[in-house]
Design a protein around this motif. Structure first.
Motif, PDB file in Angstrom:
ATOM      1  N   THR A 129       0.818  -1.226   0.000  1.00 61.68           N
ATOM      2  CA  THR A 129       0.000   0.000   0.000  1.00 61.68           C
ATOM      3  C   THR A 129       0.848   1.271   0.000  1.00 61.68           C
ATOM      4  OG1 THR A 129      -0.188  -0.230   2.388  1.00 61.68           O
ATOM      5  CG2 THR A 129      -2.053  -1.004   1.069  1.00 61.68           C
ATOM      6  N   SER A 130       2.172   1.112   0.171  1.00 64.11           N
ATOM      7  CA  SER A 130       3.035   2.304   0.124  1.00 64.11           C
ATOM      8  C   SER A 130       3.340   2.715  -1.316  1.00 64.11           C
ATOM      9  CB  SER A 130       4.339   2.031   0.879  1.00 64.11           C
ATOM     10  OG  SER A 130       5.115   1.084   0.161  1.00 64.11           O
ATOM     11  N   VAL A 131       2.946   1.834  -2.270  1.00 61.01           N
ATOM     12  CA  VAL A 131       3.242   2.109  -3.681  1.00 61.01           C
ATOM     13  C   VAL A 131       1.925   2.175  -4.471  1.00 61.01           C
ATOM     14  CG1 VAL A 131       4.421   1.234  -5.759  1.00 61.01           C
ATOM     15  CG2 VAL A 131       5.449   0.862  -3.508  1.00 61.01           C
ATOM     16  N   THR A 132       1.815   3.123  -5.360  1.00 62.40           N
ATOM     17  CA  THR A 132       0.704   3.139  -6.330  1.00 62.40           C
ATOM     18  C   THR A 132       1.342   3.149  -7.722  1.00 62.40           C
ATOM     19  OG1 THR A 132      -0.673   4.401  -4.819  1.00 62.40           O
ATOM     20  CG2 THR A 132      -1.350   4.357  -7.130  1.00 62.40           C
ATOM     21  N   ASN A 133       1.028   2.132  -8.520  1.00 59.17           N
ATOM     22  CA  ASN A 133       1.698   2.062  -9.825  1.00 59.17           C
ATOM     23  C   ASN A 133       0.990   2.946 -10.852  1.00 59.17           C
ATOM     24  OD1 ASN A 133      -0.518   0.612 -10.753  1.00 59.17           O
ATOM     25  ND2 ASN A 133       0.545  -1.359 -10.838  1.00 59.17           N
ATOM     26  N   ARG A 134       1.523   2.965 -12.087  1.00 56.45           N
ATOM     27  CA  ARG A 134       0.984   3.870 -13.104  1.00 56.45           C
ATOM     28  C   ARG A 134      -0.448   3.534 -13.490  1.00 56.45           C
ATOM     29  NH1 ARG A 134       1.442   1.115 -18.060  1.00 56.45           N
ATOM     30  NH2 ARG A 134       2.734  -0.726 -17.803  1.00 56.45           N
ATOM     31  N   LYS A 135      -0.875   2.305 -13.205  1.00 54.30           N
ATOM     32  CA  LYS A 135      -2.271   1.951 -13.488  1.00 54.30           C
ATOM     33  C   LYS A 135      -3.197   2.394 -12.352  1.00 54.30           C
ATOM     34  CE  LYS A 135      -1.307  -2.336 -16.059  1.00 54.30           C
ATOM     35  NZ  LYS A 135      -2.012  -2.077 -17.330  1.00 54.30           N
ATOM     36  N   GLY A 136      -2.590   2.786 -11.221  1.00 53.58           N
ATOM     37  CA  GLY A 136      -3.391   3.223 -10.082  1.00 53.58           C
ATOM     38  C   GLY A 136      -3.647   2.141  -9.045  1.00 53.58           C
ATOM     39  N   TYR A 137      -2.940   1.023  -9.160  1.00 54.09           N
ATOM     40  CA  TYR A 137      -3.138  -0.068  -8.204  1.00 54.09           C
ATOM     41  C   TYR A 137      -1.980  -0.137  -7.210  1.00 54.09           C
ATOM     42  CZ  TYR A 137      -6.468  -1.704 -11.734  1.00 54.09           C
ATOM     43  OH  TYR A 137      -7.494  -1.797 -12.630  1.00 54.09           O
ATOM     44  N   HIS A 138      -2.259  -0.700  -6.014  1.00 55.78           N
ATOM     45  CA  HIS A 138      -1.181  -1.079  -5.103  1.00 55.78           C
ATOM     46  C   HIS A 138      -0.672  -2.437  -5.592  1.00 55.78           C
ATOM     47  CE1 HIS A 138      -2.251   2.222  -2.609  1.00 55.78           C
ATOM     48  NE2 HIS A 138      -3.389   1.698  -2.158  1.00 55.78           N
ATOM     49  N   PRO A 139       0.567  -2.504  -6.022  1.00 53.13           N
ATOM     50  CA  PRO A 139       1.039  -3.770  -6.596  1.00 53.13           C
ATOM     51  C   PRO A 139       1.409  -4.805  -5.531  1.00 53.13           C
ATOM     52  CG  PRO A 139       2.766  -2.119  -6.693  1.00 53.13           C
ATOM     53  CD  PRO A 139       1.570  -1.441  -6.086  1.00 53.13           C
ATOM     54  N   ALA A 140       1.454  -6.056  -5.964  1.00 53.78           N
ATOM     55  CA  ALA A 140       1.806  -7.150  -5.058  1.00 53.78           C
ATOM     56  C   ALA A 140       3.300  -7.125  -4.754  1.00 53.78           C
ATOM     57  CB  ALA A 140       1.412  -8.480  -5.686  1.00 53.78           C
ATOM     58  N   ALA A 141       3.630  -7.621  -3.569  1.00 59.79           N
ATOM     59  CA  ALA A 141       5.030  -7.704  -3.149  1.00 59.79           C
ATOM     60  C   ALA A 141       5.151  -8.821  -2.115  1.00 59.79           C
ATOM     61  CB  ALA A 141       5.474  -6.375  -2.549  1.00 59.79           C
ATOM     62  N   VAL A 142       6.401  -9.244  -1.850  1.00 62.11           N
ATOM     63  CA  VAL A 142       6.645 -10.280  -0.843  1.00 62.11           C
ATOM     64  C   VAL A 142       7.180  -9.610   0.419  1.00 62.11           C
ATOM     65  CG1 VAL A 142       8.157 -12.231  -0.257  1.00 62.11           C
ATOM     66  CG2 VAL A 142       6.973 -12.181  -2.448  1.00 62.11           C
ATOM     67  N   THR A 143       6.586 -10.001   1.573  1.00 62.39           N
ATOM     68  CA  THR A 143       6.994  -9.369   2.840  1.00 62.39           C
ATOM     69  C   THR A 143       8.352  -9.882   3.306  1.00 62.39           C
ATOM     70  OG1 THR A 143       5.706 -11.055   3.976  1.00 62.39           O
ATOM     71  CG2 THR A 143       4.674  -8.890   3.683  1.00 62.39           C
ATOM     72  N   ASP A 144       8.562 -11.189   3.213  1.00 65.76           N
ATOM     73  CA  ASP A 144       9.806 -11.779   3.732  1.00 65.76           C
ATOM     74  C   ASP A 144      10.292 -12.856   2.764  1.00 65.76           C
ATOM     75  OD1 ASP A 144      11.895 -12.842   5.093  1.00 65.76           O
ATOM     76  OD2 ASP A 144      10.781 -13.222   6.956  1.00 65.76           O
ATOM     77  N   MET A 145      11.196 -12.471   1.882  1.00 65.24           N
ATOM     78  CA  MET A 145      11.648 -13.382   0.819  1.00 65.24           C
ATOM     79  C   MET A 145      12.310 -14.636   1.398  1.00 65.24           C
ATOM     80  SD  MET A 145      11.196 -13.160  -2.443  1.00 65.24           S
ATOM     81  CE  MET A 145      11.288 -11.527  -3.135  1.00 65.24           C
ATOM     82  N   ALA A 146      12.845 -14.518   2.610  1.00 60.57           N
ATOM     83  CA  ALA A 146      13.528 -15.671   3.223  1.00 60.57           C
ATOM     84  C   ALA A 146      12.565 -16.836   3.441  1.00 60.57           C
ATOM     85  CB  ALA A 146      14.161 -15.245   4.550  1.00 60.57           C
ATOM     86  N   LEU A 147      11.264 -16.517   3.568  1.00 64.13           N
ATOM     87  CA  LEU A 147      10.283 -17.583   3.818  1.00 64.13           C
ATOM     88  C   LEU A 147       9.784 -18.242   2.526  1.00 64.13           C
ATOM     89  CD1 LEU A 147       8.099 -15.874   6.604  1.00 64.13           C
ATOM     90  CD2 LEU A 147       9.876 -17.619   6.907  1.00 64.13           C
ATOM     91  N   CYS A 148      10.140 -17.643   1.381  1.00 68.40           N
ATOM     92  CA  CYS A 148       9.624 -18.152   0.100  1.00 68.40           C
ATOM     93  C   CYS A 148      10.217 -19.517  -0.211  1.00 68.40           C
ATOM     94  CB  CYS A 148       9.957 -17.162  -1.024  1.00 68.40           C
ATOM     95  SG  CYS A 148       9.431 -17.735  -2.653  1.00 68.40           S
TER      96      CYS A 148
END
Lengths: 250, 353, 70
Positions: free
Chosen positions: C31-50
């Motif tokens: 929610t800290s990012v708004t992309n050019r389409k106007g959406y909050h894009p998906a991200a991974v919180t803790d890559m170590a758990l992936c």
């Protein structure tokens, strides 16, 4: 690090116009991945419908034709007769295939056209704004069924897999969904089998994908998946409806 | 070369095969059934494919698919069936696909009759389906011409990437006449680089499509199509004139009535009346200026348009005459063919005799 | 880190199907990012758990996710 998943070469770089969470994008990927994995992209010719996936010709990287509403199986028939060794597929929604295009799909199947049809059933007309589809559920609201679909007025939802399985020329008929990862994997397997059968000249193969339409259902994509599971899957049970290979081995 | 006796419909089908047509998709309707019947026998002999579709809609969309896949392809039907095919025809124009469509026309409206008629003139020459478009329309009046037109139609279709009509009334389809089989040499042979044949990893993907969702883009597409129509008007106009140099009464007719008009001219000649015939061979593009020139000749006192309809081409004839010469109409609809006596009577009436 | 997930964030439409199927519940909408389409894009919180299962990528309708594994 090795790449374990990236966008298929079967798709172009064009950004899809679909609404957020629309399952069209998922099914496009599965078809593209199957064509890539079977090494069919050089020869494949796809036919898109009229409806939300009307622009699919911009998304698939193989040669494409855009058909008039419902006629994709007839267009695919013309293509396949000219290029009998090339993989030919139609990608059609429920209004396109199960309403206006019912005659074309039934007769293409009955001729045993060596084509693959991917049928997207999301129980609504998406592109035109949420009107009642032939597959709309009893009681489901649509902009042309404001009080919900009334069986006495317009009949019940059309069950395409059940119908297609009764047609001699159809060699493989399966209903799948992409509502979770196990089902998505099964859907890809079904699409792969359909193309493999086509390349073996076995006959017509039909894959119905029970899908969502978050925008016209008025739900979030995640809520839509839940609604699909609770409301659509009981009416449209998943599974293999016809497999001529299995029939032959019994 | 020796003359051979052929039935119109079968001659049209054989002409197509000799012009390299290898795909035919059609649906039965009288009076054109000999075309699909002949193709069902003949195309497998030359490695082609005949398919009887479930409807005219399916047939024309199979034609769309095959044309888009690069094949020389034809379909045939008769008036009500052509109405059903209009959906596919306008899509083919939009997607710029070549194909030949034979209309062995019959009486209408609706189910009408199965006898010869020319009541599809408006439908054939004004587009027929939705959208702004034109198709070249060839109107033979002999079996020989039906053969020649069918073969020529494939070349015109390929040249402009546009469907081409051969409008043969039911009389031309059903009649037998001696014809000569000339050697067919294609007049247009460019590679169909736009066709969906599988890109083989060697070119960007080809798309066959008539959708231009952006209004400005669709307008631009129409401008490009319009350039083709203008080129067709420039290059494809065909007509025939018989005895027009000193005619008092000028007959204007195409197809079957153009032959009967010549019989009427013989009757009138015996009475000392000079009658000439102007016969449009392409109904679109229409030889408007050439017809106007013929009408404006000082000898012409009256113009009689003869059609097997209630009067459709007569509107173009009136336009050509610019209200400077009287234009009258002699026609029969629904499958009734006007006789030479009726035409001669119409000429006398037009001349006030 | 056993696996890495990359999002083409400018193409993401924020549908959250990736978050829905992640077995480790580490995919969120940023929610800290708004992309050019106007959406909050998906991200991974803790890559170590992936674990690099690629479930998120498989279900992504817009093919914005690339998954790598050691």
């Amino acid at each position: 690090m090795a790449i374990v998943y990236q966008k298929s070469k079967g798709l172009t770089d064009k950004e899809m116009h679909y609404c957020p969470g629309c399952t069209h994008g998922i099914v496009h990927k599965l078809v593209a991945e199957v064509l890539e994995e079977l090494n069919l992209l050089d020869d494949a010719i796809g036919v898109c419908p009229v409806g939300c996936s009307v622009f699919a010709y911009d998304y698939f990287s193989c040669d494409m034709q855009e058909a008039s509403h419902g006629r994709a199986p007839a267009v695919a028939t013309g293509i396949k007769r000219v290029h009998p060794n090339s993989p030919v597929f139609t990608y059609q929604g429920d209004g396109d295939l199960a309403a206006i295009g019912m005659a074309e799909i039934i007769h293409a199947a009955n001729r045993g056209e060596k084509i693959t049809t991917i049928f997207i059933n999301n129980a609504i007309y998406g592109m035109t704004g949420g009107q009642m589809a032939p597959t709309t559920l009893i009681g489901q609201k649509a902009t042309t069924a404001p009080l919900g679909r009334d069986k006495d007025l317009c009949g019940g939802p059309v069950h395409m897999c059940e119908m297609m399985s009764a047609i001699d020329g159809a060699v493989y008929v399966e209903r799948v969904s992409v509502n979770n990862i196990p089902n998505l994997n099964k859907a890809k397997k079904a699409i792969k089998k359909a193309f493999e059968l086509q390349m073996q000249n076995a006959g017509f193969a039909f894959i119905e994908v029970v899908s969502t339409c978050p925008t016209n259902w008025g739900k979030t994509p995640v809520e839509s998946m839940k609604w699909l599971e609770e409301n659509m899957l009981p009416v449209f049970p998943l599974g293999v409806y016809k497999d001529v290979e299995e029939v032959a081995s019994k | 070369m020796a003359m051979e006796l052929w039935k119109g419909n079968e001659a049209i089908a054989e002409a197509a095969v000799r012009a390299g047509c290898r795909f035919f998709f059609g649906y039965p309707i009288t009076p054109q059934n000999e075309i699909p019947e002949y193709m069902s026998m003949r195309l497998p002999q030359v490695g082609g494919c005949f398919l009887q579709s479930e409807s005219e809609l399916a047939a024309i969309n199979m034609v769309y698919g095959a044309a888009g896949a690069g094949a020389r392809v034809m379909t045939s039907s008769s008036s009500p069936g052509i109405s059903l095919k209009q959906e596919g025809i306008t899509y083919m124009v939009g997607a710029q696909l070549p194909a030949v469509i034979i209309n062995v026309s019959r009486g209408g409206p609706g189910l009408g009759s199965i006898q010869p008629a020319q009541s599809d003139y408006f439908q054939s020459t004004r587009g027929g389906g939705n959208g702004d478009y034109r198709t070249v329309v060839l109107a033979p009046n002999t079996i020989q011409e039906a053969v020649d037109h069918t073969q020529m139609a494939f070349d015109i279709a390929d040249k402009y990437r546009n469907p081409v009509f051969v409008l043969a009334d039911g009389m031309i389809g059903q009649m037998m006449e001696p014809i000569e089989w000339k050697e067919y040499k294609p007049a247009y042979t460019a590679e169909k680089e736009w066709a969906t044949t599988g890109h083989k990893g060697k070119r960007p993907h080809n798309i066959v499509n008539s959708l231009f969702i952006d209004a400005a883009g669709c307008h631009q597409h129409n401008l490009e199509l319009d350039k083709k129509y203008k080129a067709m008007e420039e290059n494809e106009k065909r007509w025939q004139e018989v005895g027009t140099e000193d005619a008092e009464v000028l007959f204007v007719a195409y197809g079957t009535p153009s032959r009967i008009a010549l019989s009427a001219a013989e009757i009138l000649k015996a009475e000392g009346i000079k009658a000439g015939l102007f016969r449009p061979i392409t109904l679109w593009p229409y030889p408007m200026m050439e017809l106007r020139e013929a009408i404006m000749r000082p000898s012409v006192k009256a113009v009689v348009c003869i059609e097997m309809s209630m009067g459709q081409m007569v509107e173009d004839v009136r336009y050509a005459a610019l209200d400077k010469k009287p234009v009258s109409f002699c026609g029969k609809a629904g499958g009734v063919i006007p006789t030479q006596y009726e035409i001669a009577a119409a000429a006398r009436a037009a001349l006030g005799r | 880190m056993a696996a890495k997930v990359t999002f083409a964030q400018d193409r993401c439409k924020g549908c959250e199907l990736c978050a829905m199927v992640c077995p480790k519940n580490i995919v969120i909408l940023d929610t800290s990012v708004t992309n050019r389409k106007g959406y909050h894009p998906a991200a991974v919180t803790d890559m170590a758990l992936c674990i690099g299962c690629a479930s998120c990528a498989k279900i992504c309708p817009d093919s914005v996710i690339t998954v790598e594994r050691l």
